[in-house]
Design an enzyme around this catalytic site. Structure first.
Site, PDB file in Angstrom:
ATOM      1  N   THR A  94       0.822  -1.212   0.000  1.00 12.03           N
ATOM      2  CA  THR A  94       0.000   0.000   0.000  1.00 12.03           C
ATOM      3  C   THR A  94       0.857   1.264   0.000  1.00 12.03           C
ATOM      4  O   THR A  94       1.978   1.272   0.540  1.00 12.03           O
ATOM      5  CB  THR A  94      -0.899   0.014   1.258  1.00 12.03           C
ATOM      6  OG1 THR A  94      -1.444   1.317   1.437  1.00 12.03           O
ATOM      7  CG2 THR A  94      -0.117  -0.318   2.526  1.00 12.03           C
ATOM      8  N   TYR A 148      -1.370  -0.158  10.429  1.00 17.45           N
ATOM      9  CA  TYR A 148      -1.692  -0.835   9.164  1.00 17.45           C
ATOM     10  C   TYR A 148      -0.526  -0.681   8.180  1.00 17.45           C
ATOM     11  O   TYR A 148       0.003  -1.670   7.669  1.00 17.45           O
ATOM     12  CB  TYR A 148      -2.982  -0.258   8.564  1.00 17.45           C
ATOM     13  CG  TYR A 148      -3.191  -0.664   7.131  1.00 17.45           C
ATOM     14  CD1 TYR A 148      -3.394  -1.998   6.796  1.00 17.45           C
ATOM     15  CD2 TYR A 148      -3.144   0.289   6.104  1.00 17.45           C
ATOM     16  CE1 TYR A 148      -3.559  -2.378   5.472  1.00 17.45           C
ATOM     17  CE2 TYR A 148      -3.314  -0.080   4.782  1.00 17.45           C
ATOM     18  CZ  TYR A 148      -3.516  -1.415   4.473  1.00 17.45           C
ATOM     19  OH  TYR A 148      -3.664  -1.779   3.159  1.00 17.45           O
TER      20      TYR A 148
END
Ligand code: UDP
Length: 323
Positions: free
Chosen positions: A117, A141
């Site tokens: 990501t 995350y």
């Protein structure tokens, strides 16, 4: 060729599964169905109920199936939740991936394509963001994904792992035939929320701040169509022999929150009511990709470059969705 798709019942995983099958690649889908949808799994795929934190369930897959490569989507991906429950994120995303790698290595499977990501970059120092931009994620995350990217390089050195980590920008849209698409519970992403307002399911969309240093004051993001993400995964499988590393997946085009709302109104010919509320913590003003490396390494090219086409595909799904 037979590919194990971990998390193949999820949003990006399910689109990739379909494209793999259309490309005559055999697919085993493994998913714990916590966030994934059984209905999203292509019926041509072999489905196994498995969990990254249950090593025996992973072992079994490799014992039964002759797997050549793994595409690994399975992860928890709510940024806000990761701040409040880092334990959940580090266990599932990091320990879970270590379990997957254990099972792979035990069965001599050394190829992995991984969902990473742009959250691994953290606050951008410049845009467009290239792969050399420093990585300082600002939430658990993003940190969990960066840890896995790093583990792959060590496993490459020690065990000959072949790995490509794909750093997604903002995944959006649905399949061209509206058979599968985005369905999160809770839904937090801008485009589906805007479409729910237009559908009359929600009163308005809350814009998180309109005094950013951007042309219209709202945040700019790079929305990449889910089928373009899927094609990059399939191409990555073919490149694992000659490239190890990380690639940005975005269109390279920045679109603001207000532009998304306006485009959705144009696509649907309906009004979308909005109000402006306080900024959301951790939202940078602008995030968009320098995607030249992915284009160069994979021979990939995003097909959806106009935000209206992306929203149109999301809208067709939104009004007909089955799950
Ligand atoms: N956004 C917003 N209101 C919402 C959801 C999102 O204004 O209800 C904005 C958010 O600040 C960001 C953009 O829309 O600039 C995309 O957010 P999303 O949560 O879809 O993806 P993210 O960029 O956080 O991965």
């Amino acid at each position: 060729m037979k590919v194990l798709v971990m998390g193949g019942a999820g949003y990006i995983g399910s689109h990739t599964v379909r494209l793999l099958l259309d490309s005559q690649i055999d697919v085993v889908v493994a998913d714990n169905l916590i966030y994934g949808h059984k209905e999203a799994i292509d019926e041509r795929a072999f489905f196994v109920h498995a969990d990254l934190l249950n090593p025996l369930s992973l072992e079994k897959i490799f014992e039964i199936h002759k797997i050549d490569a793994v595409i690994h989507f399975a992860a928890f991906a709510y940024v806000g939740e990761s701040v409040n429950h880092p334990q959940k994120y580090y266990y599932n995303n990091v320990v879970g991936t270590l379990n997957l790698l254990d099972a792979m290595l035990k069965h001599n499977v050394k190829k992995i394509v991984f969902s990473s990501t742009c959250a691994t970059y953290g606050e951008p120092l410049y845009t467009p963001i290239d792969e050399l931009h420093r990585q300082e994620p600002i939430n658990p995350y993003g940190k969990s994904k960066l840890m896995i990217e790093k583990i792959f390089f060590d496993y490459e050195q020690a065990y000959g792992l072949q790995h490509i980590s794909l750093r997604y920008f903002n995944a959006a849209g649905a399949s061209h035939d509206a058979v599968i698409g985005e369905s999160h519970d809770p839904e937090t992403h801008l485009i589906p929320l805007v479409l729910k307002v237009i559908k009359g399911e929600r009163a308005d969309i809350k814009i998180f701040g309109d005094d950013y240093e951007t042309a219209d004051g709202t945040c700019v993001r790079d929305y990449i169509h889910v089928e373009d993400l899927a094609s990059a995964h399939v191409l990555s499988l073919g490149k694992l022999n000659n490239f190890n590393g990380c690639l940005n997946l975005g269109t390279g085009i920045g679109v603001s929150v207000k532009e998304v709302i306006k485009s959705a109104e144009e696509v649907t010919s309906k009004r979308c009511h909005f109000s402006v509320i306080a900024k959301r913590a951790g939202d940078p003003a602008k995030l968009y990709a320098d995607n030249r490396k992915a284009i160069d390494v994979l021979g990939w090219e995003p097909q959806y470059k106009d935000i209206k086409d992306i929203i149109h595909s999301a809208w067709k799904w939104e009004i007909s969705k089955r799950y």
